[in-house]
Motif scaffolding. Structure first.
Motif, PDB file in Angstrom:
ATOM      1  N   LEU A 287       9.406  10.713  -7.800  1.00  0.00           N
ATOM      2  CA  LEU A 287       9.370   9.496  -6.972  1.00  0.00           C
ATOM      3  C   LEU A 287       7.933   9.154  -6.587  1.00  0.00           C
ATOM      4  O   LEU A 287       7.531   7.993  -6.616  1.00  0.00           O
ATOM      5  CB  LEU A 287      10.243   9.677  -5.723  1.00  0.00           C
ATOM      6  N   ILE A 290       6.236   7.687  -9.662  1.00  0.00           N
ATOM      7  CA  ILE A 290       6.755   6.336  -9.945  1.00  0.00           C
ATOM      8  C   ILE A 290       6.100   5.330  -8.992  1.00  0.00           C
ATOM      9  O   ILE A 290       5.686   4.241  -9.387  1.00  0.00           O
ATOM     10  CB  ILE A 290       8.293   6.276  -9.788  1.00  0.00           C
ATOM     11  N   ALA A 291       6.008   5.713  -7.721  1.00  0.00           N
ATOM     12  CA  ALA A 291       5.409   4.814  -6.728  1.00  0.00           C
ATOM     13  C   ALA A 291       3.965   4.488  -7.098  1.00  0.00           C
ATOM     14  O   ALA A 291       3.533   3.332  -7.026  1.00  0.00           O
ATOM     15  CB  ALA A 291       5.480   5.456  -5.339  1.00  0.00           C
ATOM     16  N   LEU A 295       2.593   0.755  -7.914  1.00  0.00           N
ATOM     17  CA  LEU A 295       1.495   0.117  -7.187  1.00  0.00           C
ATOM     18  C   LEU A 295       0.399  -0.331  -8.155  1.00  0.00           C
ATOM     19  O   LEU A 295      -0.152  -1.418  -8.010  1.00  0.00           O
ATOM     20  CB  LEU A 295       0.936   1.094  -6.140  1.00  0.00           C
TER      21      LEU A 295
ATOM     22  N   LEU C 173       9.815  -6.821  -3.354  1.00  0.00           N
ATOM     23  CA  LEU C 173       9.054  -5.604  -3.639  1.00  0.00           C
ATOM     24  C   LEU C 173       7.555  -5.913  -3.746  1.00  0.00           C
ATOM     25  O   LEU C 173       6.714  -5.122  -3.299  1.00  0.00           O
ATOM     26  CB  LEU C 173       9.560  -4.957  -4.940  1.00  0.00           C
ATOM     27  N   CYS C 177       4.747  -4.175  -1.422  1.00  0.00           N
ATOM     28  CA  CYS C 177       3.552  -3.475  -1.917  1.00  0.00           C
ATOM     29  C   CYS C 177       2.267  -4.076  -1.321  1.00  0.00           C
ATOM     30  O   CYS C 177       1.359  -3.344  -0.919  1.00  0.00           O
ATOM     31  CB  CYS C 177       3.496  -3.537  -3.445  1.00  0.00           C
ATOM     32  N   TYR C 191       1.113   2.554   2.115  1.00  0.00           N
ATOM     33  CA  TYR C 191       1.655   3.081   0.860  1.00  0.00           C
ATOM     34  C   TYR C 191       1.276   4.538   0.637  1.00  0.00           C
ATOM     35  O   TYR C 191       1.853   5.211  -0.212  1.00  0.00           O
ATOM     36  CB  TYR C 191       1.235   2.221  -0.342  1.00  0.00           C
ATOM     37  N   VAL C 196       7.056   5.760   2.566  1.00  0.00           N
ATOM     38  CA  VAL C 196       6.926   4.389   2.078  1.00  0.00           C
ATOM     39  C   VAL C 196       6.778   4.387   0.555  1.00  0.00           C
ATOM     40  O   VAL C 196       7.387   3.573  -0.147  1.00  0.00           O
ATOM     41  CB  VAL C 196       5.743   3.668   2.749  1.00  0.00           C
ATOM     42  N   ALA C 197       5.993   5.328   0.041  1.00  0.00           N
ATOM     43  CA  ALA C 197       5.828   5.427  -1.415  1.00  0.00           C
ATOM     44  C   ALA C 197       7.178   5.636  -2.092  1.00  0.00           C
ATOM     45  O   ALA C 197       7.491   4.987  -3.090  1.00  0.00           O
ATOM     46  CB  ALA C 197       4.873   6.578  -1.751  1.00  0.00           C
ATOM     47  N   HIS C 198       7.992   6.506  -1.516  1.00  0.00           N
ATOM     48  CA  HIS C 198       9.306   6.741  -2.116  1.00  0.00           C
ATOM     49  C   HIS C 198      10.194   5.499  -2.038  1.00  0.00           C
ATOM     50  O   HIS C 198      11.002   5.248  -2.931  1.00  0.00           O
ATOM     51  CB  HIS C 198       9.974   7.959  -1.471  1.00  0.00           C
ATOM     52  N   TRP C 199      10.061   4.719  -0.973  1.00  0.00           N
ATOM     53  CA  TRP C 199      10.815   3.449  -0.921  1.00  0.00           C
ATOM     54  C   TRP C 199      10.418   2.562  -2.099  1.00  0.00           C
ATOM     55  O   TRP C 199      11.261   1.920  -2.715  1.00  0.00           O
ATOM     56  CB  TRP C 199      10.529   2.678   0.364  1.00  0.00           C
ATOM     57  N   ILE C 200       9.120   2.513  -2.346  1.00  0.00           N
ATOM     58  CA  ILE C 200       8.635   1.688  -3.454  1.00  0.00           C
ATOM     59  C   ILE C 200       9.278   2.154  -4.761  1.00  0.00           C
ATOM     60  O   ILE C 200       9.792   1.351  -5.545  1.00  0.00           O
ATOM     61  CB  ILE C 200       7.096   1.746  -3.527  1.00  0.00           C
ATOM     62  N   ALA C 201       9.288   3.467  -4.965  1.00  0.00           N
ATOM     63  CA  ALA C 201       9.896   4.011  -6.183  1.00  0.00           C
ATOM     64  C   ALA C 201      11.385   3.699  -6.235  1.00  0.00           C
ATOM     65  O   ALA C 201      11.914   3.245  -7.257  1.00  0.00           O
ATOM     66  CB  ALA C 201       9.664   5.519  -6.251  1.00  0.00           C
ATOM     67  N   GLU C 202      12.072   3.897  -5.125  1.00  0.00           N
ATOM     68  CA  GLU C 202      13.523   3.657  -5.101  1.00  0.00           C
ATOM     69  C   GLU C 202      13.834   2.184  -5.356  1.00  0.00           C
ATOM     70  O   GLU C 202      14.805   1.851  -6.036  1.00  0.00           O
ATOM     71  CB  GLU C 202      14.119   4.077  -3.742  1.00  0.00           C
ATOM     72  N   ARG C 204      11.998   0.040  -7.063  1.00  0.00           N
ATOM     73  CA  ARG C 204      11.755  -0.233  -8.486  1.00  0.00           C
ATOM     74  C   ARG C 204      12.931   0.271  -9.328  1.00  0.00           C
ATOM     75  O   ARG C 204      13.423  -0.420 -10.218  1.00  0.00           O
ATOM     76  CB  ARG C 204      10.438   0.410  -8.920  1.00  0.00           C
TER      77      ARG C 204
END
Lengths: 306, 306, 306, 306
Positions: A287, A290-291, A295, C173, C177, C191, C196-202, C204
């Motif tokens: 994860l 991926i983030a 980005l 999204l 970002c 980020y 927060v980074a994991h939210w971005i991954a989830e 996506r």
């Protein structure tokens, strides 16, 4: 086998890959270590020391799948060199071929996954390397290039696991539907209970979404290569184990006590699915990367707009 | 033991409860059946037939905890009468005492839970009853009163399981924190990774909420009795297994491969927590009855407002 | 427009479709009713009564999108016939064309979605029909064929909504970002906070999975038609609203107070995403029919194996 | 009012608290800022500068609840001192009393929450302070003691919000049950659909768990004080908004289109519940500090065992 196929020298291939392909011998992979958090691969401590035209290996590995199989004759071992690239976190590790009968290679014990030992495949073993001495020519690709090999091998390997998880989930859903059609409570077949029906729908949806993502990742891997597929392989890695755990869990619930027993393959499948969430790098590591890739992609898109 | 204590005759208590309390013998409970969906208890098919001053029992049971223990001398068996209250779904079942050495009582096999057999407690057994004949005086409370006993016994029994789940979760969280403080990835202790830190917080929150609900249910049970506590016991039953599954799952993830192995008690705890979600009535049956009670309570409140 | 295109007579098309295509007028669709649970479309009560060469319409509709637009000149109204197929739940309803200026058509009030009235598109209106009389030739396809039309129109319509949801989520999204890269807390960019980074991954991952499912459903619709695509359209319907709600919710959280205000489009997007979960049939109705189709498919597969 | 009650000087209380208690005037609280991530309170930039026996305030605030109310006469403003404790992140902020009619105080605009402006309570306003000059005696407690006051005030304030969330959820569940009992689809009342019934049960469970946690936190606050209750207040803060969002969301789904409209209070309640997850510190900040407290507590317990 993939490692040898992709990165082995001609001589290494002749000696080990050919009998592997003829199914005369089997191999195992020694990466994860019991004493450090191996989800950060740079933590690995099994040492590699040059001694003239030999290397000496010292360390502990575990979860070496198939090491217990009597046909397993060769191990690929990830080690940390004591002398190479000491300033580069990703340039200190090497992979080396270690025949299982080399003095100092010790199969300590089989490990269990949720109490199951998977003996039929040779189990998952803890293997210790105690002053193990092998010819310098056993090194794969070159000292310090272990991460390079890992990157090249792990992508496709992860995808195979994900595909197996999709297959296992299909089977679990089939079992779920059969059971729901054969048992009855409170005057209705189980599948006529709206909650169970919705589980069936949710499982089908989850499987479809995962299958499509796996196919998409495989297509990218085939057509654009390992590096271009990294983000997608990370995504399918996270999704597949999670999805399979959920689908198998639903199937277990519909089977009641039978679901957790050995009468059905579901408990075993759960162990497999659950393990996927932490094997080949735990989901959390994926994860995070991926983030990072997302980005970077967003940034590119924004720049392109300007 | 609780069943005998609450519903046994003086004679029954003397013969069985006293040696149980002296820990000279042990008992087992035979309720769930392999061939029907036992989550609807009216499905149970093990038959009870009167033959003058005896009863004859025929049927199959499984998940009889402790039946494999050599000290287990007496079973409480739930049966369906062939003659009593044939029009009342909840009035046909009876509980009867069956000494384990009665001819026709067959311990078929131990069952496993996620591959673990729990042999130390006598395991979970499949037990068959093949023309088993016991004196009519072995019946508990009276023919057709099996559900009445089940209602009286299962409430407190469920609560005990929930309390154990809270305790197990506390232990899992402790292990999680220890591991998170002792291992390091990407330059930080595991607990310094924000995602792991949030798991710790979520686990603590989930445990607290479950503990309070369990205490509240226990208080109601103690002060207002079994019937008044039904809704609360249903709620804690649903919450405890789910919460424990989640907390243990987090702890497993933090432990990596070690978490699913036998080196830590987590895989075993997971099996226990997962089983809670389907034992003593699967969560779904409890959710349905909580909903019914809630609708009834809402209706009362609305009427009271008028 | 699709309804007229697919099911209108030549005369109907000439009179209404052509000016619609020239963007001279707009249309609205009157289906959902305030007084019955319209998720079961057979509940609809707005009546259609033949009176020689006219039909008389009586009833209440709401959520008629665009009815408030001054250019809206024609409504397609779903009615229940009082005389046709009274024994067939799916054969009593009809669709009929009702010019908005017919006497008895009353625009009662605009409705809001989470406080927003969407006035720019003509809003969502409650519209009453009070002894509205239109020529019999205004009926679409024929009396009693309303469900047939609905089946033909709703599939593609649902898919359009899902595609819009994917697009909206991509935008959310992107905003997430951007915000995460521009604000800072506790010494780090947002980020850089792992959660927060994991939210971005989830986000996506969720978007990718939904996009692939939507494309697959669209491909099936294009190549195999409406009926073959039913299960897939049901699936994407359930997934898209849920996914978009989740993604937008994450974006809101990263924006803090600004996220729920009108300074960003997120609150508005949330209203759209949330509505998707109940419009065009609530998710639960779709889950039930997906389950039915899945059980039928499983049955076929089992039979094929025999 | 609480701030004045706890931290105001005698003079300040006389001038402002007394008319507040007589409900002759109202107050507002100016903390959050539009230009920085205010979830990290040390980010706040509104400046406070001493000028002989006055202070000068410059900055922008928003989400000042009730600032639009004509009776609102006094604001408590959080500012950063330019001279005090520049090395201590938590010692630079101050709270100061600013009469709303002071020159330079500008009510810029009302803000909306999901499109709703909450005008009846005076709305949430963006308020700018442009060279606003107030007597030095308006400072609360002393320059640099803003965080001290915030700690003392926010705990109980958060708990009040949580209790309101529990109350709102109870009302939402009541509405859900009423609607589920009054509408019918596919031949059954909505509450007879098993999925809806389970929602009812899940909502009741979630409300009970949250109520108990809130009561426990309140008890600790009352009996052991603000500091001892910090962990519990953090927990209830996270749980309450999340639970209320879930319960209201279920109620909306059961109401269909009516649920998102203004015909029912649900859309409004959703806005409130959703806002709770980011107001008074977003959930993520609280989860991080709960984790820290938990790790500290675990450490203590381990030490105690030795």
């Amino acid at each position: 086998m993939e490692v040898l196929h992709l990165y082995g020298s001609e001589e290494q291939k002749k000696q080990w890959l050919e009998p592997l392909l003829r199914a005369e011998i089997r191999s195992c992979f020694c990466m994860t270590e019991p004493d450090v958090a191996s989800s950060d691969a740079t933590n690995m401590e099994c040492t590699l020391q040059r001694d003239k035209d030999h290397y000496i290996i010292n360390g502990k590995k575990w979860w070496s799948s198939g090491a217990g199989n009597p046909m397993c004759k060769i191990a690929v071992v990830m080690c940390r060199s004591k002398t190479v690239n000491q300033n580069d976190r990703h340039g200190q590790h090497s992979m080396i071929l270690v025949p299982m009968d080399t003095p100092g290679v010790k199969k300590i014990r089989p490990l269990t996954v949720f109490g199951q030992d998977d003996a039929s495949h040779g189990g998952h073993f803890e293997v210790h390397f105690d002053n193990v001495r092998v010819p310098a020519s056993n090194i794969l690709l070159g000292e310090g290039r272990g991460f390079e090999i890992a990157q090249g091998r792990l992508g496709p390997g992860r995808l195979h696991h994900c595909m197996r998880a999709v297959g296992a989930s299909e089977y679990a859903l089939e079992l779920l539907c059969k059971r729901a059609a054969s048992r009855q409570t409170f005057g209705k077949k189980l599948y006529q209970h709206e909650v169970v029906a919705h589980w069936i729908a949710e499982c089908r949806i989850a499987i479809e979404q995962t299958r499509l993502l796996a196919l998409h990742a495989a297509h990218t891997l085939d057509t654009k290569g390992n590096k271009a597929a990294r983000k997608q392989i990370g995504m399918i890695k996270v999704v597949a184990g999670r999805m399979a755990s959920k689908v198998v869990d639903c199937a277990i619930q519909v089977h009641g006590g039978a679901g957790v027993s050995d009468d059905f393959p579901l408990a075993h499948m759960y162990a497999y699915a659950r393990t996927l969430r932490l094997a080949d790098g735990p989901d959390e590591v994926h994860l995070s990367s991926i983030a990072q890739m997302e980005l970077r992609d967003q940034l590119r898109r924004m720049s392109a707009k300007l």
